[in-house]
Each structure stands twice: as C-alpha cells, then as structure tokens.
Design an enzyme around this catalytic site. Structure first.
Site, PDB file in Angstrom:
ATOM      1  N   GLU A 176      90.891   7.730  90.350  1.00  0.00           N
ATOM      2  CA  GLU A 176      89.739   8.465  89.996  1.00  0.00           C
ATOM      3  C   GLU A 176      89.246   8.346  88.378  1.00  0.00           C
ATOM      4  O   GLU A 176      89.248   9.002  87.951  1.00  0.00           O
ATOM      5  CB  GLU A 176      89.702   9.745  90.290  1.00  0.00           C
TER       6      GLU A 176
ATOM      7  N   ASP B 147      89.895   5.255  94.306  1.00  0.00           N
ATOM      8  CA  ASP B 147      88.874   6.142  93.802  1.00  0.00           C
ATOM      9  C   ASP B 147      87.724   6.766  95.268  1.00  0.00           C
ATOM     10  O   ASP B 147      87.937   5.990  96.021  1.00  0.00           O
ATOM     11  CB  ASP B 147      87.708   5.465  92.717  1.00  0.00           C
TER      12      ASP B 147
ATOM     13  N   GLU C 271      91.595   7.896 102.059  1.00  0.00           N
ATOM     14  CA  GLU C 271      91.680   9.371 102.251  1.00  0.00           C
ATOM     15  C   GLU C 271      90.664   9.843 103.309  1.00  0.00           C
ATOM     16  O   GLU C 271      89.883  10.756 102.719  1.00  0.00           O
ATOM     17  CB  GLU C 271      91.571   9.858 100.830  1.00  0.00           C
TER      18      GLU C 271
END
Ligand code: XIL
Length: 723
Positions: free
Chosen positions: A503, A558, A621
């Site tokens: 990120e 990210d 994710e």
C-alpha cells in the site's frame, strides 16, 4: 491485550450472572435434597471459574443471540475494540467502516470482531483504569479492615481461661483436628469469630457463656477452620473485586458465606439428636441476640448468616440429613448446570469473538484434523482441486484458523494461506531488535506439513508497524533492511511469496510521475522518500539468495488496482524499477470489492499488468462486501445473488488470466494465486459485510457455488432471469 481481557471479563461476568441466578434458584429448590457442603462446592467452583476469563471450548453451539448482542454491544460501547481502518475498496477509495455500516454494529450480534485484533497493541483504555481502580479499592478496603480488626483483637484480646482451653481440646479431639488454634477473649466483639489464614485464632466475647453453648460455638469455629472456609471467603473476595461492577456477584458472595455457615451447622449436627439440635438452636439465638459483629474482611463469624436467622434455625431443628443417593443425584444436577453455564461462556467467547486471534506468544496450535468436514456437503469438491491447474486458491488468518472448525474448511478448500497478521512488523518486531517469530513459525510449520503454500505479509507498510522504525531519519534505512533481513532469514525458507511493500500508493493518483502518487505523509516515505521501495526489494532479493531461495517471489501489494489511474501508477513503478534491476516479481491486487465494482475495470487492469514481461499477479485479499439487510444483517436472497454473480464473473476473468497450464491462451498466463480474505464471514476482517465464501455456520454460501463453477452459475442465472 488489557482491553481484550477486560472485554472477556465483562462477557464472563454477564454470562456467569445467569449461572449465579440459576444456581440460586436450584439451590433453593433442592435445598432439602442436597447437603450444604455440596451446594458450597458448586458456589466455590463458580466463584473460581469467574476468576479465569478464558474458557476451554467444551462444545460448539450458537450462542444465544441475546447474549451475543449484549456482550458485543457492551464491548463496543465501552470501546474495547478498535475499528478496522478500512471497509472496502470502491473504485479505488477506502470507505471507513463506521460510516459504511453506521448503525449496523450493535445489532450485528454474531458478526466478526476481527477488529479486536488491533486492540492487543493499543494502550489500555479508560475503562481498564476504572476497572483496576475498583478492583484495588475493594481489595484495599478489605485488607485495611482486616488489619484494623486484627490490631484491635491483639490490643484488647486476653488468652482464654484454662477451662475454655480444656473444652477446646476436647472439641478438637472429637472432630479430629490437630492444628493449634489460639483462643482469645475480647471485650470488643459481640459474637465468636475465627480469624487468620495461616495462624488461626478463635476470638470469643469477654463474658461467661454456658459451657454447653460454648462447646457448640467452638465446634462450629473448628469446623470452619477444618474446612478451609476462610480461604473460601478470600476466594469470594477476589471474585467480588474482579467483578465489583456486577451486583449479582455481591449476591453470590452473600449466599456462599451463608452456605458455609449452614455447612458448618450441618457438620456440628451430623450425629445430633433432637435435644442437641434444640440446644444448638438456642446457642445460635443467644449469639444472634448479642447483635451482629461489625463487618471485617477475612474472618468467619458465628453469626455469619446475617438476617437469615429464621431459616437457619428451621434448618437446625427440622432438617434430617438428606439420603445419600438423593444428595448425589442432586449435586450432580447442580454440577451439570454449572458446567453448562461455564460452557456457555466458552460458546459465547467463540461466537461473539469470532475473530482471527492475535498470535499470542504461547498460543498452542490445536491441530485436530478431520478428513471429512461435517458441514460441507460431500458433492462439493475442494476449490483447490477445481482450480489446481489454474492458480493457487488461498485464504488468510492466524493461528486460530489451524484448529477446527476453521481447519476443516481451510484444509479441504484451500492450498495457500496468507498469514493475516502474525508477520506484520508490529508483531514480529514490536521493539527494536526484539523479534518474535513464534506465531509465524508455528503457522508455517503446520501448513508446510499439509502442503499448503504460505504467503508472507508484509515487510514495509505504513500500518501495523511500530513508530520507532521511522522515528530517526538517519537510522531508517538500516532499520528497514535489518527487519527485512531477519524476517526473510527466519520465515523465508517456508514461504512461496512475500509482500515486500504494501500500500505505498495514495488513493488519488493523477500525476505522470509515479513517485508523486505515493502516500506522502506516512511511515517509510517520510524518512526515506520513494527510495524505500527500491531499498526494500533489493534487500529482500539479497536475503532470499543468501538463504538459497531465489524462487521466493517478491510482491508489491496494494488495493484499488482496478482503478485505471492507480493501476497505471503501479504499472509505471514496476516497469521502471524492474528496468533498473530492482527485483519485483509480482503485483498483488488486494481486491476488497463491493457491489459497485466494475468487472471490466478488473479485466483491464489485468490486461495492463500482463504487458509487463516476467511479472505475475495475485488476487491477494479478495472479498466482496455487501451490508446485509436480512435477519441478523445477513444477505437477502437478492443480495446473495448480486454477490455471487460478481464472484462468478470475476472468476471467469481470473481463469482467462490464470498462470497455470489449464489456460490455453499462453499469452495470458498471469495470475498465480487467488486469495479470499477470510475463511468464514465470522472470521473475516470485513465479516460484518458478509464478504467471503463460507457463512458464520461454516456452510458454503451461494458465492461458493459461483466460484466453484462460474460458467455454469452464470448460465443458470441468465436462464432464470429470463423466466
Ligand atoms: C487486516 C487484517 O485482516 C485484520 O485482521 C487487521 O486487524 C487489520 O489488517 N490490507 C492489508 C491487510 O494489506 O494486511 C489488512 O489486513 C487489510 C487491508
């Protein structure tokens, strides 16, 4: 940690209050059928169990909804949890949980409390201090009272006469008590008391008591000593101190003390006939008339029954000992009720706190593996088998996921596992130079045994990283490198890939210079500038080679990478750095989606990344958040259809870009892994919005079928839409 324990204590307090009330009613109903000693044992067990805010899982049931609701609400109201920092990725933007699910929190009783994981590192809150204050106040008041009382006794007490001592010796002989007990008489007390945990003293009022009465009094007090009643009183004091906020516990303490008196009466009168019972009753009355002894802490008073004199007298005079078998049956019933209530607490803990536990240093891996999970219908094949020639299918979690019932789902369905928290800098190196690889090590060891690929997450991130890492510009590079070195050296040998940088990009990315699109005001960037990305990857590369794992894939990870602007910024960063020889092997698209997602955007991003030669992509994710509007905020049929359709459409796209040989279009072999962020809705980070493939009962959702066979699912949907 302090907050988690406090939340647990509240939970235990609340549920055990129900147990106390239940035991009160039962003791009353079964009073004539059980001995006071048996009832007292139940009370002691209850009091002890309230001091242990952790419960073994005795059985799995769904916690009563009301209970979950109350305890969850309590914990939330008291701010014993922290909010997760994001909810969902919507066209590249994060929406704060509190806004997104405003108003849903309190009623979402069994929803996850994943957020509680963060609490372990936060400072104890104001409620912890209030609780501590109450706890110390209760203990201190008791200790002060106790010592004042002792001082008065010592000051005014005189050794008892030889006559009383002789009587005492004969009583001791009669009940088989060897321990020396001092005998004092004191003008400042009105009723006989036993005091002293280690050096017992019986103190009698300074006046002539008839020897027949005195004999009973001494016997009663000797029984108190023999049975360890002062210890029981001490225990009840600690229970009360720990639960000082709970009025029901005061009731428990009172009943416990009353039962201890009754039990002593019973012991004294075990073989007594009617005459002795009357005499004993007279003694009790005689002492009671003298007034109640001023309350001191750790002592036991002959008049300890307080206002219940009538009941006590009736018991003394009328009650024959219950038949042994009746007593055994009834005591077993009481014990069963108790066990049930203790069990309820564990159920509650399981259902109310269905979060991925923070990797505690010593938490054992409970590793019960069963071959056939009960909850998953047999006709379903594991996703890992369905996709074995396409990509790895993963999920995430911490140690808790390695025990049933999670493990049943995990081991059947997934062949890859991302360590959700245990490898984050905050847990691995919370203080400089103090590394803790225990939890990560346990997870990797178990998963390696079961052929499940382990994904490391994450090395350089601005979240869940201790501030000391970047508090000194001059030391920052050295610290970043030292952290990466230690983590890869220790965990690297077992990993398939690792998120090296997480990120780094801001949400609004419009500048053509990718460096300007980085988050400017956070962590590593503030001390090392954009170079921290290069430093991190170069160091990771050096260490992976050093440990003989050049194949360990190094990822940039990210969220929001379906947003064209952000995807492009990452694309430019990766291509530029790779051209300079910085080894970035993969791009992790987190993929926290919601129902507003455009699947075309995802496909475009994949196509874009596919043009970088030699780079793989992982959907790292994935979840699709939809705030439910069905019962308990679960998904309605329509919402479930929307979510499932999205899953299905995404998986058809993922299959198109699968890295495995099942993808016949070799030019599009890109995606190495698809990871769903959470095993069940109950354990997932964004669990309140029903985001993953299994529900809170560990059953596959409609979304599961969509993932298992996306083409068929879409076909079926289209067919039924036309009807
Ligand atoms: C989340 C975990 O799932 C939670 O358990 C934790 O409380 C907060 O972090 N992006 C990431 C992950 O890279 O590490 C985050 O995981 C979710 C967002």
């Amino acid at each position: 940690m302090a907050n988690e324990i406090l939340a647990e204590l509240f939970r235990v307090s609340l549920i055990m209050s129900a147990a106390i009330l239940l035991l009160t009613v039962l003791s009353w109903l079964l009073r004539s059928k059980t001995s006071a000693t048996a009832r007292m044992i139940c009370w002691v067990a209850l009091a002890m169990s309230m001091l242990v805010p952790v419960r073994p899982t005795l059985y799995t049931l769904t916690a009563p909804k009301l209970m979950s609701f109350i305890t969850d609400t309590l914990a939330t109201r008291l701010d014993l949890r922290t909010e997760p920092r994001y909810l969902t990725e919507q066209t590249g933007e994060w929406v704060q949980t509190s806004e997104a699910i405003a108003g849903t929190q309190a009623s979402d009783a069994s929803a996850n409390s994943q957020d509680s994981i963060v609490t372990s590192e936060i400072q104890p809150g104001v409620f912890t201090y209030i609780w501590l204050f109450g706890f110390l106040a209760v203990i201190t008041v008791c200790i002060i009272k106790h010592f004042l009382f002792l001082r008065t006794i010592r000051r005014w007490g005189q050794p008892a006469s030889g006559e009383i001592s002789n009587l005492m010796n004969s009583v001791k002989r009669e009940i088989g008590l060897k321990r020396h007990i001092r005998l004092l008489v004191s003008p400042v007390i009105t009723t006989p008391v036993l005091i002293g945990l280690f050096r017992p003293i019986i103190v009698l009022p300074d006046e002539k008591i008839e020897s027949s009465k005195l004999r009973f009094v001494l016997m009663h007090e000797c029984f108190h000593y023999k049975r360890g009643d002062i210890w029981v009183k001490t225990l009840s004091l600690f229970t009360l101190a720990a639960h000082w906020f709970n009025p029901v516990v005061y009731l428990m303490k009172r009943l416990l003390i009353q039962e201890s008196e009754t039990a002593c009466d019973e012991a004294v009168l075990r073989h007594a006939g009617a005459d002795s019972r009357f005499q004993y009753g007279e003694t009790v009355l005689y002492i009671a008339k003298r007034g109640k002894q001023a309350e001191a802490a750790l002592f036991s008073s002959f008049n300890g029954h307080g206002n219940n004199l009538k009941k006590r007298l009736v018991d003394i005079i009328e009650r024959a000992a219950p038949k042994r078998w009746v007593s055994v049956v009834c005591t077993t019933a009481l014990a069963a009720v108790l066990l049930l209530s203790i069990g309820m607490t564990s159920i509650q803990a399981q259902s109310g706190g269905d979060a991925n536990d923070i990797p505690e240093e010593d938490s054992p891996v409970i590793h019960e593996v069963r071959d056939e999970p009960d909850s998953i219908p047999d006709e379903l094949h594991g996703l890992k088998d369905i996709y074995k020639d396409y990509f790895l299918i993963g999920t995430c979690g911490d140690i808790k996921m390695l025990s049933n019932p999670y493990w049943e789902v995990l081991s059947k369905e997934f062949n890859s596992f991302t360590i959700e928290n245990a490898m984050k800098p905050q847990y691995i190196q919370s203080k400089e130079g103090q590394f803790n690889f225990d939890a990560a090590g346990e997870i990797t060891a178990v998963l390696a045994d079961h052929d499940i690929a382990v994904i490391g997450h994450t090395l350089a991130w601005h979240e869940q990283t201790p501030g000391w890492m970047w508090d000194d510009r001059d030391k920052a590079k050295e610290r970043l490198e030292a952290h990466i070195d230690a983590v890869i050296r220790n965990c690297g040998p077992q990993l398939t890939s690792i998120d090296v940088v997480n990120e780094a990009f801001a949400d609004y990315t419009g500048d053509s210079d990718w460096r300007k699109n980085l988050r400017q005001d956070t962590g590593w960037y503030t001390v090392l500038g954009a170079d921290f990305i290069e430093i991190a990857f170069r160091k990771a590369d050096e260490v992976r080679r050093d440990i003989g794992r050049p194949d360990l894939k190094l990822y940039y990870n990210d969220y929001g990478l379906h947003s064209p602007a952000k995807a492009d910024a990452v694309y430019r960063m990766v291509t530029e750095l790779r051209a300079k020889g910085v080894p970035i092997d993969g791009i992790g698209m987190q993929s926290h989606y919601s129902e507003t997602l455009s699947v075309d955007d995802v496909e475009n991003a994949l196509a874009h990344f596919n043009t970088i030669p030699g780079v793989e992509v992982s959907i790292s994710e994935m979840d699709i958040s939809i705030i439910g509007s069905g019962g308990n905020l679960s998904l309605t049929a329509d919402q479930s259809a929307i979510q499932s359709e999205l899953y299905a459409r995404l998986f058809t796209v993922f299959k198109k870009y699968a890295k495995g040989q099942a993808n016949t279009d070799e030019s599009k072999r890109l995606i190495a892994r698809v990871t769903v962020w959470g095993v069940t809705d109950g354990s997932a980070w964004l669990g309140k919005s029903n985001p993953v493939l299994f529900n809170r009962q560990f059953e596959p959702k409609e979304a599961y079928s969509a993932v298992a066979n996306p083409e068929k699912f879409l076909e079926f949907m289209t067919a039924t839409k036309d009807l």
